[in-house]
Design a protein around this motif. Sequence first.
Motif, short mmCIF file in Angstrom:
data_model
loop_
_atom_site.label_atom_id
_atom_site.label_comp_id
_atom_site.label_asym_id
_atom_site.label_seq_id
_atom_site.Cartn_x
_atom_site.Cartn_y
_atom_site.Cartn_z
N ASP A 468 6.92 26.55 40.89
CA ASP A 468 8.05 25.48 40.65
C ASP A 468 8.94 25.98 39.74
O ASP A 468 8.96 25.42 38.42
CB ASP A 468 7.23 24.33 40.23
N ASP A 470 10.82 27.97 36.97
CA ASP A 470 10.38 28.89 36.07
C ASP A 470 8.63 28.59 35.87
O ASP A 470 8.76 29.09 34.87
CB ASP A 470 11.15 29.23 35.01
N GLU A 471 8.16 27.66 36.22
CA GLU A 471 6.97 27.12 35.86
C GLU A 471 5.99 27.53 37.07
O GLU A 471 6.43 27.57 38.09
CB GLU A 471 6.92 25.67 35.66
N VAL A 473 2.49 25.64 38.57
CA VAL A 473 1.65 24.48 38.72
C VAL A 473 0.40 24.81 39.11
O VAL A 473 0.17 25.33 40.38
CB VAL A 473 2.12 23.20 39.66
N ARG A 484 0.70 21.74 34.80
CA ARG A 484 2.04 22.68 34.81
C ARG A 484 2.17 23.22 33.62
O ARG A 484 1.92 22.97 32.28
CB ARG A 484 3.46 21.58 34.85
N LEU A 485 2.59 24.66 33.73
CA LEU A 485 2.46 25.67 32.58
C LEU A 485 4.00 26.52 32.73
O LEU A 485 4.26 26.77 33.87
CB LEU A 485 1.47 26.72 32.56
N ARG A 486 4.30 26.85 31.58
CA ARG A 486 5.65 27.72 31.61
C ARG A 486 5.06 29.02 31.31
O ARG A 486 4.32 29.49 30.70
CB ARG A 486 6.60 27.34 30.44
N LEU A 487 5.46 29.93 32.28
CA LEU A 487 5.17 31.32 32.23
C LEU A 487 5.43 31.99 30.83
O LEU A 487 6.67 31.88 30.58
CB LEU A 487 5.68 32.17 33.53
#
Length: 622
Positions: A468, A470-471, A473, A484-487
Amino acid sequence: MNDAAPVNADAAPAPRSRARVRAPELVGKGGWLNTGDTSYTLADLRGRIVVLDFWTFCCINCLHVLDELRELEERHRDTVVIIGVHSPKFVHEAEHGAVVDAVERYGVEHPVLDDPELATWKQYAVRAWPTLVVIDPEGYVVAQHAGEGHAHAIEALVEELEAEHEAKGTLRRGDGPYVAPEPVATDLRFPGKALRLPSGSFLVSDTTRHALVELAADGETVLRRIGSGERGFVDGAGADGGQARARFNEPQGLALLPDGSVVVADTVNHALRRFDPRSGEVTTLAGTGAQWWQGSPTSGPAREVALSSPWDVAVFGDRVWIAMAGVHQLWTYDPATETVAVAAGTTNEGLVDGPAAEAWFAQPSGLAVSADGERLWIADAESSAVRWIDREGIVRTAVGTGLFDFGHRDGDAGQALFQHPLGVTALPDGSVAVSDTYNHALRRFDPASGQVTTLATDLREPSAAVLDGDEVVVVESARHRLTRLRLPEEAVRVEAVAHRTRREATEVAPGKLQLDVVFEAPAGQKLDTRYGPSTRLLVSATPPELLVAGEGAGTDLARVVELNPAVTEGVLHVSAMAASCDDDPANDYPACHVHQQDWGVPVVVSGGGAERLALVLAGLDA
């Protein structure tokens, strides 16, 4: 013509002669589940017919058996007690909390003994997952079956035991020891896969509740539920005035078609379904609702060909590719012709690369198309591997070595380890994120560098992930939510851990080894030889050098193989199949059954080892 004395039709049938082998006691350090915290011994169950189901929750064949036993459980609820003996393969499966989750996840409605140290497994000399053992009302073992597809034979035996012990006065009817756990209120319950819809919302397979759920872009707010929430196989409206009509059965994978509709891998219905987000209608694309068995068609009109536990789907080229976990293959569905066909795999379980028709898979459970559209990534769960197939139909392994090596180790792909990954997600730079399910981690493999890194830990059984922006899910299946995580720019460093399977090795002598697969048709059946040999045996080894002679396929269930004395340990892969039909000369159309089992037998080659290895394909009276 028979000169026997007249028979009283109302009398109970004479019991078959059986050896009297007392059933070993049930022991498990993890304790009992689904009993209201009560522990049981076999003495407590005296008077009931007990069926022990030795299973582990990673194993697709074990999940098939859970489904096969549901009808037996319902029809003989007052005489039969089914007890699942959970016997782990992977380290994660030895965790008690994971077993608790699995029992709820797969709708197990009978007592389960958690046996993390395989104590009861060893007492019953079990060799394979799944294995079923039948114990009569007096506490004696009367049959043992390895593999799946034996529910019909066990039910026939149960009916015979009911009549025999009713006549003897040793049958005790009544309610069983099962106590249902308290339901938990959550929006999702063990979700499997997720898909980002063009509208920006997320469609999630709510697996344990047999439904689909559409969540808003925040990944939390429920917009609508699709399906009744009851186990079943019914087309129709997803929801109508609050009264849902369509039914699923533990749905998993989701893929978006060019027309905006969604293909759903309806796993326990052995079917592909189609959900139209605009109309809300659910229809069936492929599958008959019955499980595929050896000898069944492998191509043809999609609604006329049986499937086997489709776990994930992806659109690759002009077809929908199917991770057919139940038979260790990849299949395809062609929307233009409405047909299905095998695309890769032989149905043998293992890790073998090469041309699609020769490759071996081990419960493929996740699919994702690479960013450039040139390869289809595969999470090959049971071999703890990440693999891919290209447009030329060649299968290759990126990370993973086979069925018995797993762990959490970053670094070069040749040394890196996963533990039963269920999902893969293609990233824009050409790398792939791996939902490393039993390591509770999100990992990344970069083909350019050949390196595996860890992106996030402390997830709970992640089974899929969706990009989603630059993240990413993540479907945290055992936390019943999307996360939800930010790479991150750099991977999280974790301590490397390597494991091998907990199964003990069998000591065998070097040189010639007599391999016997013991099979006897169930009572009232005989081998089906109308069209030639009704048995098949396939033998191979890891490493291949372990076998000097005896590998390959044949029709005899007995074979002499030769072991290389220079190879001190390895795994013998044995796949056996036999077909039997009802033995009734008066029946022109007897019902026929296929019995199949795959074994991976770890062996140690030593001078004092055994010269014969016997494996039981189907149940024999004890």
